[in-house]
Write a protein that holds these residues in place. Structure first.
Motif, mmCIF file in Angstrom:
data_model
loop_
_atom_site.group_PDB
_atom_site.id
_atom_site.type_symbol
_atom_site.label_atom_id
_atom_site.label_comp_id
_atom_site.label_asym_id
_atom_site.label_seq_id
_atom_site.Cartn_x
_atom_site.Cartn_y
_atom_site.Cartn_z
ATOM 1 N N ASN A 21 0.829 -1.208 0.000
ATOM 2 C CA ASN A 21 0.000 0.000 0.000
ATOM 3 C C ASN A 21 0.861 1.255 0.000
ATOM 4 O OD1 ASN A 21 -2.490 -1.425 0.171
ATOM 5 N ND2 ASN A 21 -2.136 -1.747 2.366
ATOM 6 N N ASP A 22 2.142 1.095 -0.309
ATOM 7 C CA ASP A 22 3.111 2.180 -0.207
ATOM 8 C C ASP A 22 2.932 3.240 -1.283
ATOM 9 O OD1 ASP A 22 4.192 0.832 1.896
ATOM 10 O OD2 ASP A 22 6.149 0.475 0.977
ATOM 11 N N LEU A 23 3.606 4.370 -1.057
ATOM 12 C CA LEU A 23 3.780 5.406 -2.060
ATOM 13 C C LEU A 23 5.070 5.114 -2.808
ATOM 14 C CD1 LEU A 23 3.214 8.519 0.265
ATOM 15 C CD2 LEU A 23 1.464 7.169 -0.922
ATOM 16 N N GLY A 24 5.087 5.348 -4.113
ATOM 17 C CA GLY A 24 6.293 5.180 -4.898
ATOM 18 C C GLY A 24 6.800 6.519 -5.401
ATOM 19 N N MET A 25 8.120 6.629 -5.526
ATOM 20 C CA MET A 25 8.731 7.829 -6.087
ATOM 21 C C MET A 25 9.982 7.420 -6.867
ATOM 22 S SD MET A 25 10.594 11.115 -4.234
ATOM 23 C CE MET A 25 9.227 11.445 -3.122
ATOM 24 N N ASN A 26 10.168 7.955 -8.052
ATOM 25 C CA ASN A 26 11.395 7.693 -8.789
ATOM 26 C C ASN A 26 12.562 8.294 -8.025
ATOM 27 O OD1 ASN A 26 10.113 6.359 -10.856
ATOM 28 N ND2 ASN A 26 9.871 8.189 -12.113
ATOM 29 N N CYS A 27 13.524 7.444 -7.655
ATOM 30 C CA CYS A 27 14.616 7.898 -6.786
ATOM 31 C C CYS A 27 15.724 6.851 -6.802
ATOM 32 C CB CYS A 27 14.101 8.095 -5.359
ATOM 33 S SG CYS A 27 15.326 8.752 -4.213
ATOM 34 N N ASN A 28 16.950 7.296 -7.012
ATOM 35 C CA ASN A 28 18.092 6.384 -7.102
ATOM 36 C C ASN A 28 18.847 6.214 -5.794
ATOM 37 O OD1 ASN A 28 17.721 5.785 -9.825
ATOM 38 N ND2 ASN A 28 18.899 7.566 -10.484
ATOM 39 N N MET A 29 18.313 6.717 -4.681
ATOM 40 C CA MET A 29 19.014 6.537 -3.418
ATOM 41 C C MET A 29 19.172 5.051 -3.097
ATOM 42 S SD MET A 29 18.168 9.583 -0.714
ATOM 43 C CE MET A 29 16.415 9.851 -0.960
ATOM 44 N N THR A 30 20.220 4.722 -2.370
ATOM 45 C CA THR A 30 20.616 3.341 -2.094
ATOM 46 C C THR A 30 20.552 3.059 -0.595
ATOM 47 O OG1 THR A 30 22.944 3.997 -1.919
ATOM 48 C CG2 THR A 30 22.154 3.347 -4.115
ATOM 49 N N PRO A 31 20.880 1.818 -0.159
ATOM 50 C CA PRO A 31 20.882 1.491 1.273
ATOM 51 C C PRO A 31 21.665 2.508 2.104
ATOM 52 C CG PRO A 31 21.131 -0.505 0.020
ATOM 53 C CD PRO A 31 21.173 0.615 -0.981
ATOM 54 N N GLY A 32 21.128 2.769 3.287
ATOM 55 C CA GLY A 32 21.653 3.822 4.153
ATOM 56 C C GLY A 32 20.693 4.996 4.216
ATOM 57 N N SER A 33 19.894 5.147 3.144
ATOM 58 C CA SER A 33 18.898 6.226 3.108
ATOM 59 C C SER A 33 17.627 5.852 3.848
ATOM 60 C CB SER A 33 18.563 6.594 1.666
ATOM 61 O OG SER A 33 17.970 5.504 0.988
ATOM 62 N N SER A 34 17.467 4.582 4.224
ATOM 63 C CA SER A 34 16.258 4.139 4.922
ATOM 64 C C SER A 34 15.934 5.034 6.110
ATOM 65 C CB SER A 34 16.438 2.713 5.431
ATOM 66 O OG SER A 34 16.325 1.783 4.408
ATOM 67 N N GLY A 35 14.663 5.386 6.236
ATOM 68 C CA GLY A 35 14.233 6.224 7.350
ATOM 69 C C GLY A 35 14.304 7.702 7.058
ATOM 70 N N GLY A 36 14.963 8.071 5.958
ATOM 71 C CA GLY A 36 15.024 9.485 5.590
ATOM 72 C C GLY A 36 13.642 10.018 5.254
ATOM 73 N N PRO A 37 13.364 11.289 5.531
ATOM 74 C CA PRO A 37 11.997 11.831 5.429
ATOM 75 C C PRO A 37 11.533 12.126 4.010
ATOM 76 C CG PRO A 37 13.534 13.575 6.005
ATOM 77 C CD PRO A 37 14.339 12.301 6.004
ATOM 78 N N TRP A 38 10.228 11.909 3.794
ATOM 79 C CA TRP A 38 9.524 12.373 2.602
ATOM 80 C C TRP A 38 8.630 13.529 3.029
ATOM 81 C CZ3 TRP A 38 7.377 8.269 -1.275
ATOM 82 C CH2 TRP A 38 8.374 7.341 -1.591
ATOM 83 N N PHE A 39 8.662 14.615 2.247
ATOM 84 C CA PHE A 39 7.929 15.823 2.621
ATOM 85 C C PHE A 39 6.824 16.172 1.644
ATOM 86 C CE2 PHE A 39 12.150 16.445 4.480
ATOM 87 C CZ PHE A 39 11.833 16.865 5.764
ATOM 88 N N LEU A 40 5.710 16.594 2.194
ATOM 89 C CA LEU A 40 4.689 17.318 1.452
ATOM 90 C C LEU A 40 4.940 18.811 1.660
ATOM 91 C CD1 LEU A 40 1.375 15.382 2.214
ATOM 92 C CD2 LEU A 40 2.538 15.548 0.000
ATOM 93 N N GLY A 41 4.671 19.601 0.628
ATOM 94 C CA GLY A 41 4.781 21.049 0.757
ATOM 95 C C GLY A 41 6.178 21.528 1.112
ATOM 96 N N PHE A 42 7.193 20.838 0.599
ATOM 97 C CA PHE A 42 8.562 21.220 0.947
ATOM 98 C C PHE A 42 8.960 22.508 0.236
ATOM 99 C CE2 PHE A 42 13.192 21.069 0.472
ATOM 100 C CZ PHE A 42 13.571 20.922 1.800
ATOM 101 N N ASN A 43 9.513 23.444 0.992
ATOM 102 C CA ASN A 43 9.975 24.728 0.456
ATOM 103 C C ASN A 43 11.490 24.664 0.307
ATOM 104 O OD1 ASN A 43 11.041 27.500 0.450
ATOM 105 N ND2 ASN A 43 8.935 28.131 0.839
ATOM 106 N N GLU A 44 11.975 24.658 -0.918
ATOM 107 C CA GLU A 44 13.415 24.513 -1.148
ATOM 108 C C GLU A 44 14.205 25.720 -0.656
ATOM 109 O OE1 GLU A 44 14.251 23.371 -5.153
ATOM 110 O OE2 GLU A 44 13.260 21.417 -4.943
ATOM 111 N N GLY A 45 13.551 26.846 -0.448
ATOM 112 C CA GLY A 45 14.233 28.025 0.077
ATOM 113 C C GLY A 45 14.446 27.951 1.582
ATOM 114 N N THR A 46 13.386 27.602 2.306
ATOM 115 C CA THR A 46 13.482 27.540 3.772
ATOM 116 C C THR A 46 13.950 26.181 4.272
ATOM 117 O OG1 THR A 46 11.179 26.822 4.057
ATOM 118 C CG2 THR A 46 11.597 29.209 3.982
ATOM 119 N N GLY A 47 13.821 25.156 3.412
ATOM 120 C CA GLY A 47 14.178 23.808 3.844
ATOM 121 C C GLY A 47 13.191 23.214 4.821
ATOM 122 N N LEU A 48 11.944 23.660 4.769
ATOM 123 C CA LEU A 48 10.904 23.202 5.684
ATOM 124 C C LEU A 48 9.767 22.526 4.915
ATOM 125 C CD1 LEU A 48 10.658 26.282 8.068
ATOM 126 C CD2 LEU A 48 11.444 23.991 8.713
ATOM 127 N N GLY A 49 9.174 21.519 5.541
ATOM 128 C CA GLY A 49 8.030 20.841 4.969
ATOM 129 C C GLY A 49 7.337 20.013 6.029
#
Length: 328
Positions: free
Chosen positions: A264-292
């Motif tokens: 039931n997961d969400l999918g995203m095209n992304c080439n990240m590899t092992p070690g990235s597990s647990g890293g956050p996915w953001f809605l409404g991410f602002n690339e200027g402020t770095g907040l989401g």
């Protein structure tokens, strides 16, 4: 044709066909049961954990995929283990796979903002070996909560030990200190069956020098029960080739459902590899402020879709995990 999944920071994961997984029911998302585990709850234990994590141990910690021996399990149900092989016919695989456009497939984060402080590496001991994942500091009443993946706190039947979060980790430096967990929290589905649909966890960490985590680095928002198929940003510290775990990497694009309907997961095209597990996915991410608003985490990849990262849907079970960590 065999269909397989692999955890981003661990190894292959066992059967995840929703209809066959024990514990998944119509009311699974409303069950209040949460799995918790006490970690460094005394000053002496906290000091021992912090002393354990020398620069050398952090440098040589490896993604979980290199800590366990892969197994291939039939899709009859969930078990602590490591592979999906449901033995389905080749005709069950879609002839064409959706390849939604991605804005970024996996590049070093070149910006600044809050994201460079709130995202960090997670280090732990699994058995007698040291592993690494990613995580994010999020806003909370206790100011101490880190969101990560379930397999980054517990795997193959046991919770990890020596668990710490290093926000802003860069090229071996710990600019904001090292925070040892006092409580680890995950979903009942991950605790009982290591069900990839509920690969979510949180940690309540101890203050450093009397200062709480979000007092030091700030915190990201967190959202639950949101609409799917939205534009999102994903961050993490992939440590397997071609990455080295020393820099913050990100992906961005519109999410989409699992085309095989195995999760039931969400999918995203992304080439990240092992070690990235647990890293956050953001809605409404602002690339200027770095907040989401954190709304999923890096969790699993499929052998047939190596260019796609999958993350669990943040429903009521993920919300219960967060609330439990806030109260810890």
């Amino acid at each position: 044709m065999k269909r397989k999944l692999r955890l981003v920071g661990a190894a292959l994961l066992g059967g995840v066909l929703a209809a066959a997984v024990p514990g998944i029911s119509a009311n699974a998302d409303t069950e209040p049961r949460i799995a918790t585990h006490s970690a460094a709850t005394t000053a002496a234990e906290e000091r021992r954990v912090l002393d354990y994590w020398t620069d050398e141990r952090m440098r040589t910690a490896v993604p979980m995929e290199q800590l366990v021996k892969p197994q291939h399990l039939s899709g009859k149900g969930q078990s602590p283990g490591v592979g999906l092989d449901n033995g389905g016919p080749a005709e069950s695989v879609p002839e064409t796979l959706p390849v939604p456009m991605a804005d970024q497939l996996g590049a070093p984060w070149g910006g600044s903002g809050a994201i460079v402080k709130t995202t960090g590496r997670v280090f732990f001991t699994m058995g007698d070996r040291n592993g690494a994942c990613s995580g994010s500091a999020v806003t909370s009443a206790n100011k101490d909560v880190v969101i990560t993946a379930g397999h980054c706190v517990k795997y193959q039947g046991a919770f990890h030990t020596n668990w710490v979060f290093v926000p802003g980790y860069t090229n071996g430096s710990r600019p904001h200190g090292t925070f040892a967990a006092r409580k680890l929290v995950t979903t009942p589905q991950w605790q009982s069956n290591e069900d990839i649909n509920y690969d979510v966890a949180a940690a309540a960490v101890n203050p450093v020098d009397g200062r709480h985590l979000t007092d030091v680095v700030g915190g990201q928002g967190v959202l639950f029960n949101q609409p799917r198929n939205q534009k999102m940003h994903a961050f993490g510290y992939p440590a397997a080739d071609p990455y080295d775990g020393e820099r913050l990497i990100y992906c961005s694009g519109t999410t989409f459902p699992d085309p095989f309907k195995l999760t039931n997961d969400l999918g995203m095209n992304c080439n990240m590899t092992p070690g990235s597990s647990g890293g956050p996915w953001f809605l409404g991410f602002n690339e200027g402020t770095g907040l989401g608003k954190v709304n999923s985490v890096n969790s699993v990849k499929m052998i047939l879709l190596p260019w796609v990262m999958f993350g669990p849907y943040f429903g009521n079970d993920a919300k219960n995990v967060y609330n439990t960590a806030v109260r810890s």
